[in-house]
Structures are given as structure tokens and as C-alpha cells.
Design an enzyme around this catalytic site. Structure first.
Site, PDB file in Angstrom:
ATOM      1  N   CYS A 262       0.956  -1.132  -0.056  1.00  0.00           N
ATOM      2  CA  CYS A 262      -0.069   0.125   0.185  1.00  0.00           C
ATOM      3  C   CYS A 262       0.869   1.285  -0.021  1.00  0.00           C
ATOM      4  O   CYS A 262       0.339   2.302  -0.137  1.00  0.00           O
ATOM      5  CB  CYS A 262      -0.919  -0.065   1.193  1.00  0.00           C
TER       6      CYS A 262
ATOM      7  N   HIS B 268      -3.172   8.007   6.132  1.00  0.00           N
ATOM      8  CA  HIS B 268      -3.392   6.929   5.537  1.00  0.00           C
ATOM      9  C   HIS B 268      -4.457   6.267   6.045  1.00  0.00           C
ATOM     10  O   HIS B 268      -5.213   5.397   5.202  1.00  0.00           O
ATOM     11  CB  HIS B 268      -1.946   5.940   5.898  1.00  0.00           C
TER      12      HIS B 268
ATOM     13  N   HIS C 251      -9.901   1.249   0.691  1.00  0.00           N
ATOM     14  CA  HIS C 251      -8.265   1.318   0.536  1.00  0.00           C
ATOM     15  C   HIS C 251      -8.110   0.891  -0.664  1.00  0.00           C
ATOM     16  O   HIS C 251      -8.064  -0.442  -1.108  1.00  0.00           O
ATOM     17  CB  HIS C 251      -7.883   0.485   1.636  1.00  0.00           C
TER      18      HIS C 251
END
Lengths: 91, 417
Positions: free
Chosen positions: B168, B307, B341
Site C-alpha cells: 500500500c 493513510h 483502501h
């Protein structure tokens, strides 16, 4: 399997796989020069024929000599005649 | 880096997202409170502990077909998303085809691991039928650099080609290495960003770690993801792409390109300790390194795009690091309640939204943040849109494997752009 059935299924694969309009698919068309296929497409054509007819062609010498769409039909017609137990219609 | 290193600016930005195909549309739909998170009855995941959610991209077919078939046949969704977003970015920057193919323009696009969908398909085909049913370009659709090389091929780019695969953090790392390529004088222009696909296999990875969110009974899917909230219960996978044109500042000014932002600092590091858990100390080091490179103090920052995915441990670890570095005075929000996400794409897509926040003069909030958790407290959590000017911002990303990345950007004042 009749030639008409082979033509119908091969043409459907060309329309689906190579996004060629059905009206463009005539027997005299050369796969590379007229229909715009390249060597990678030929691999995908073999995959499509495997999916459509259930036949394994990667090691077939005869199929490598095919140059036109009509020759694809001819090849499959001959194959169906000689190996009726192998070829099948899946669609 | 020497003080006389070239400055690096952003002159174009494109997105493919679950809430729009331009960053303007994406911003407006986020501002309107829309969420792309929905139930995924079409996904099958044996052993899942609840209903599956995701935020998939609904790509218009005409956009897909806008890519030439012979280029498209090596592209899984991850590469399609990247190519379309790159086209938007190039159009905004005004770069001509000959500039892209000059050898002075490169490409750095990250993704979690290439195309998880194509990888799964490849292994299934191999195991079931062997080579007979394997398309010629199945390998090219699968590989870790599929988004990067496909974008390079679509736009004829002949410079450096890089594809960070750090889960990620991939997208933000790609922007970071692109920034370095220009600062080192190797390239004048870089297409950079991230792309990713949401698939059951990747969702299953999070499910296995009990990090995947499932809706509570009677609760609509769009209220499930709750970054920083006391009732947060995990994340939902999203997908899409965010691509930027990075450019040596003088090069951009010389050709009259729009300057959307300047990259002031970048840092990346590893926790060196743990694969699955975010590490406050390592995040804090990364944040401080990014600020140091930008020659900015924490108090200079006007906004932090977090995040925060909605997991119990990750959000708390990030909140602690942000609190330790910035205190309570810098506005913070996460966009993942609405976008899911987007993993390797998240750093880039979310930074694209930050640029639009700056253009619109509105900071977007963390949706579904009803009550910040105690372990996420002590920050200036944005819980509704806030009208303000935005100049210096921080974007951070953290990844499985203990990888962290931080980018510090500056949006020029209108008179400077």
C-alpha cells in the site's frame, strides 16, 4: 460438425477475441495482412480454438501453415473429419 | 541532495476512481458525502466472517475501448486504470507525444503486486489446462510492473521504467522515486503514481488478519468504514489509479505548463521489526525525514492526508505518530471511508484529491468519524468540510511489510503558479 457450424463458431471467436466486425470475416482474408493479426494473436487464436472446439493445437504442424481465414475453416473441417472423437462444439 | 538539485513540480494529474474519472468529479462526490463502498455479493470468499464489501470502479466501456486492442491485450484492470489516468494527466500537462518519447521522460507506477486478478487467473489456467488455454499475454497482464510498462507502451515513453511493489506504499514510493530521478538529473519528466485492483484474493489477505470490515446488522455498507473512530472495525478494498506528471521546474516553466504543486520532500523507511503492524516509531521517523528534506517545521503544514484505513491497530499507530510530530493543531483526514483502501493506488489517488482541495480551498473530512477513539485522539480531526487555504501538505502511506512513505508538497499561491 458441418463447415457452416465451424464458420459460425470461428467467426464468433474472431469477433470476440480480435474485435473484428463480422462483415469483415470472409474466406479470402489473410490473417496478418487483411485482418491485422500478429504473432501474439495467433497464440490467442489457438487458445480460442481450444476453448471453442476442445482441441489442443500447440504442437500441430498443419495449423502453422494456415494463412487465410478460409484456411482456418479448411483446417478445422479436415480435423473434424479425421478426429471426430476429439473435436466438439462448446457453444 | 545538494541544494542546487532541480526542483520538481506537478504539471498534470489524472485519476480513475470509484467516485469519478476526473479528480474534479472525485472531489465533488467526496464533498457531497458519497461513498463507493458497497456489498459485493459477486465475490466468493470461503471462511469469511461476514458480508464482503469493496469500492469497485465502474469503468465505462467506451473508456476501455479507447485503448487500442493490441495495447489493451496485455492489460489487466490495474494497467487499464493507470493508462486512462495517465492520459488525463498528460492532457492537463500539455506534454506533446515527442516530449514523451524523447528519452527524457520516464515512468514510475507502483501497485501492490501487479494484477492479483490476472495472477489468480494464470495459476488457475495452468493448473487446470496447462499451456493450451493460456493467452499469449497472460504473463504480461500479471507481472509486478504491468501498470508501468503498459503506460510506457501506450504513450511511447522511452526513459526509465520503474515499478515499486511495496503493497500500500507503492504509489507514493513511485512518486518518490520519480521525484528522485528528476532531482538527480536523469529525467526531465516522469509519469508517476499508483494503480491497483480490488479482488477477493487480496480482500482475503486482510480477512485472514481480521482487518477486513463487515457491516453490522442493519447498517448500510457506506457507513461501515470508520477511520479513527471508536467503532472502527477494519477496511474495505478499493481500486483505481492516480497518475501525476512530475517535471523539472525549469522545464515546466519554459514550456508554460500549469504548475499544480511542487514536491518539497519525500521519505521512505521500514520498521525493521514486524510485517503486519504499523509501527509508530518508524512512521514518526519517516514523517520527520520528509519534513527535514522539505526544510519545513511541523507547524508549517496546513493539512495531513492520512493513510488511516479503518483498522484498529493501524489507525492508532498512525494517530500516535501524527500526534508526536504535529501535535493537535494540523488538520487531519482520511478519505478511505468513501473510497475504500485503494492500496497501491491510495497514495496517488488521495494526493490527487489534496490538489483539488487546494484548488477549491476546502479540506475534506473523514467520513463516518462520529467519535474519535481515545487512541486516535489529540489530533485536529476534520469531521466536516473546512474552507481554508492550503499551501503545505503531507501525504503518508504505510504498508504490510513495515514500509512507510511520506511526501511533503507545496501548492503554489495563484500568483506563483
Amino acid at each position: 460438425m458441418t463447415r457452416e457450424e465451424i464458420i459460425r463458431q470461428v467467426n464468433a471467436a474472431f469477433v470476440d477475441q480480435f474485435e473484428i466486425a463480422a462483415g469483415q470475416l470472409t474466406e479470402e482474408k489473410k490473417l496478418f495482412d487483411d485482418l491485422g493479426l500478429d504473432s501474439l494473436d495467433i497464440v490467442d487464436l489457438l487458445v480460442a480454438l481450444h476453448k471453442t472446439f476442445g482441441i489442443a493445437l500447440r504442437n500441430n504442424e498443419e495449423v502453422r501453415k494456415v494463412r487465410t481465414l478460409g484456411e482456418v475453416y479448411d483446417f478445422l473441417e479436415k480435423y473434424a473429419r479425421e478426429h471426430p472423437e476429439e473435436i466438439r462444439s462448446v457453444k | 541532495m545538494a541544494c542546487d538539485s532541480p526542483r520538481v513540480v506537478i504539471t498534470g494529474c489524472g485519476v480513475v476512481s470509484a467516485l469519478g474519472m476526473t479528480r474534479g468529479e472525485l472531489f465533488q462526490r467526496l464533498l457531497a458525502g458519497q461513498s463507493a463502498v458497497r456489498a459485493m455479493p459477486e465475490w466468493e470468499l470461503r471462511g469469511a466472517t461476514g458480508e464482503l464489501l469493496a469500492a469497485p470502479v465502474e469503468l465505462p466501456r467506451e473508456r476501455l475501448l479507447s485503448l487500442d486492442r493490441k495495447l489493451r491485450r496485455s492489460m489487466a484492470p490495474v494497467a487499464v486504470f493507470a493508462a486512462l489516468a495517465a492520459g488525463e494527466a498528460i492532457a492537463e500537462s500539455g506534454l506533446a507525444p515527442e516530449e514523451l518519447s524523447s528519452g527524457e521522460a520516464g515512468c514510475a507506477i507502483g501497485s501492490t503486486l501487479g494484477s492479483p486478478g490476472a495472477i489468480y487467473e494464470t495459476m488457475t489456467l495452468f493448473s487446470q489446462n496447462g499451456l493450451e488455454s493460456l493467452p499469449a499475454q497472460q504473463f504480461f497482464k500479471s507481472v509486478s510492473h504491468t501498470a508501468a510498462f503498459n503506460v510506457a507502451n501506450v504513450y511511447g515513453m522511452q526513459g526509465v521504467l520503474l515499478a515499486p511493489c511495496s503493497a500500500c506504499a507503492s504509489g507514493l514510493q513511485a512518486i518518490g522515486v520519480a521525484y528522485d530521478e528528476i532531482r538527480l538529473g536523469r529525467q526531465k519528466v516522469m509519469l508517476a503514481g499508483g494503480a491497483d485492483e480490488a479482488t477477493p484474493a487480496v480482500a482475503g489477505t486482510f480477512e485472514q488478519l481480521f482487518a477486513l470490515a463487515h457491516p453490522r446488522a442493519g447498517q448500510p455498507p457506506e457507513t461501515t468504514i470508520r477511520p479513527f473512530d471508536a467503532r472502527r472495525c477494519g477496511l474495505a478494498c478499493g481500486e483505481g489509479a492516480g497518475i501525476f506528471v512530475l517535471e523539472e521546474r525549469e522545464h515546466a516553466l519554459h514550456r508554460g505548463a500549469p504548475v499544480l504543486a511542487e514536491i518539497r520532500g519525500y521519505a521512505t523507511n521500514a520498521s525493521g521489526r514486524q510485517a503486519s503492524q504499523s509501527d509508530t516509531e518508524a512512521i514518526e521517523r519517516c514523517l520527520r525525514s520528509g519534513l527535514h528534506e522539505a526544510a519545513l517545521q511541523p507547524a508549517d503544514i496546513h493539512y495531513i492526508n492520512a493513510h488511516a484505513t479503518g483498522t484498529r491497530q493501524g489507525d492508532a499507530a498512525e494517530a500516535a505518530a501524527l500526534r508526536n510530530v504535529f501535535g493537535s493543531q494540523v488538520p487531519v483526514s482520511s478519505l478511505k471511508a468513501q473510497l475504500g483502501h485503494t492500496m497501491g493506488a491510495s497514495g496517488a489517488i488521495e494526493m490527487a484529491v489534496v490538489l483539488e482541495m487546494a484548488r477549491q480551498g476546502v479540506l475534506l473530512p473523514t467520513a463516518n468519524l462520529a467519535a474519535p477513539d481515545e487512541d486516535c485522539a489529540g489530533l485536529d480531526h476534520l469531521r466536516k468540510p473546512r474552507r481554508t487555504s492550503l499551501r503545505y501538505f503531507v501525504k503518508d502511506c504505510f504498508a504490510l511489510g513495515g514500509v512507510n512513505a511520506v511526501l511533503v508538497g507545496e501548492v503554489p499561491l495563484p500568483t506563483e503558479a
